[in-house]
Write an enzyme that holds these catalytic residues in place. Structure first.
Site, PDB file in Angstrom:
ATOM      1  N   GLU A 190       0.830  -1.212   0.000  1.00 60.46           N
ATOM      2  CA  GLU A 190       0.000   0.000   0.000  1.00 60.46           C
ATOM      3  C   GLU A 190       0.864   1.262   0.000  1.00 60.46           C
ATOM      4  OE1 GLU A 190      -3.290  -0.157  -0.355  1.00 60.46           O
ATOM      5  OE2 GLU A 190      -2.947  -2.318  -0.479  1.00 60.46           O
ATOM      6  N   ARG A 209      21.685   5.369 -21.170  1.00 60.04           N
ATOM      7  CA  ARG A 209      21.973   5.544 -22.593  1.00 60.04           C
ATOM      8  C   ARG A 209      22.406   6.976 -22.939  1.00 60.04           C
ATOM      9  NH1 ARG A 209      18.156   7.638 -25.623  1.00 60.04           N
ATOM     10  NH2 ARG A 209      18.636   6.554 -27.559  1.00 60.04           N
TER      11      ARG A 209
END
Ligand code: ADE
Length: 241
Positions: free
Chosen positions: A113, A150
């Site tokens: 939760e 990247r």
């Protein structure tokens, strides 16, 4: 660049770290990624790290002490701590570029939760990867890591990331490879002309056209040059007829 990931499912990340560009970036020491099992910091028996919610409520919450202890061990004064949560600001390429310039990032993957709110005192920012709810922060942590890594110089060809869709705001122009004709589907002649200036102009126009057709919502976020504005106006006047 160093990325530390705090998770209860470190095994989730193995194929991600052992494949393709990310694997190579790690091997070349362009990035270090360390996985930290939150359960190693558990204070309860059987490495339990969740408990019921004060004041009542459905489900369990991840406890504060394991996070406190893990962060205490991993954080330095240059660390940027990110919590992956659907409550966070929605992730965009601009943020990936900013994060790729950091020295040290800690990614916290939540579950159940949620997490005891005292952890908020140690978070620099909350990031969501989109307006939907996943079972945990592991996939979002991979998405952030991939998009950041990247962009680190040396990981992929510089020109390649500079020409990314979204890097300058516009989507990337369409690209083609051999064969130049197949089943009646042909590569645009201009791309075979060898005329660099014409090709560049064609690509710019295609980028703008594609963004206008596929992602018109992006256009208001782009800082356009006068030339780009003019091309967009031309496209609009043609397509709106
Ligand atoms: N955890 C669960 N859903 C998420 C989302 N959309 N983005 C980031 N973390 C999450």
């Amino acid at each position: 660049m160093k990325i530390d990931i705090i998770t209860i499912f470190p095994e989730f990340f193995q194929p991600f770290l052992e494949t393709s560009i990310i694997k190579r970036a790690i091997e070349q020491n362009l990035v270090t990624i360390d996985l930290h099992q939150l359960r190693d910091y558990a204070h309860q028996k059987h490495n339990k790290i969740d408990d019921t919610i004060y004041g009542g409520g459905v489900g369990m919450l991840m406890q504060f002490p394991p996070f406190y202890d893990a962060l205490e061990k991993l954080r330095t004064k240059n660390t940027h701590v990110i919590m992956l949560t659907p409550q966070g600001k929605v992730y965009k390429q601009k943020k990936a570029i900013k994060l790729s310039q950091k020295k040290h990032i800690i990614l916290i993957c939540g579950h159940y939760e949620g997490i005891d709110a005292r952890v908020d005192n140690f978070i620099d920012e909350e990031i969501s990867i989109g307006d939907y709810v996943l079972t945990g922060g592991e996939i979002p942590a991979m998405i952030l890591s991939d998009s950041i890594i990247r962009l680190i110089p040396g990981v992929i060809q510089q020109a390649s990331s500079e020409e990314d869709s979204l890097q300058n705001g516009w989507l990337k122009y369409p690209q083609f490879t051999k064969p130049d004709s197949y089943q009646g589907f042909d590569v645009p002649e201009i791309l075979k002309s060898g005329h660099h200036k014409n090709i560049e102009n064609w690509r710019k126009r295609q980028s703008i056209l594609k963004t206008y057709q596929k992602r018109p919502d992006l256009i208001k976020t782009i800082k356009m040059t006068d030339e780009e504005k003019q091309i967009l106006d031309e496209i609009k006047s043609k397509t709106d007829k």
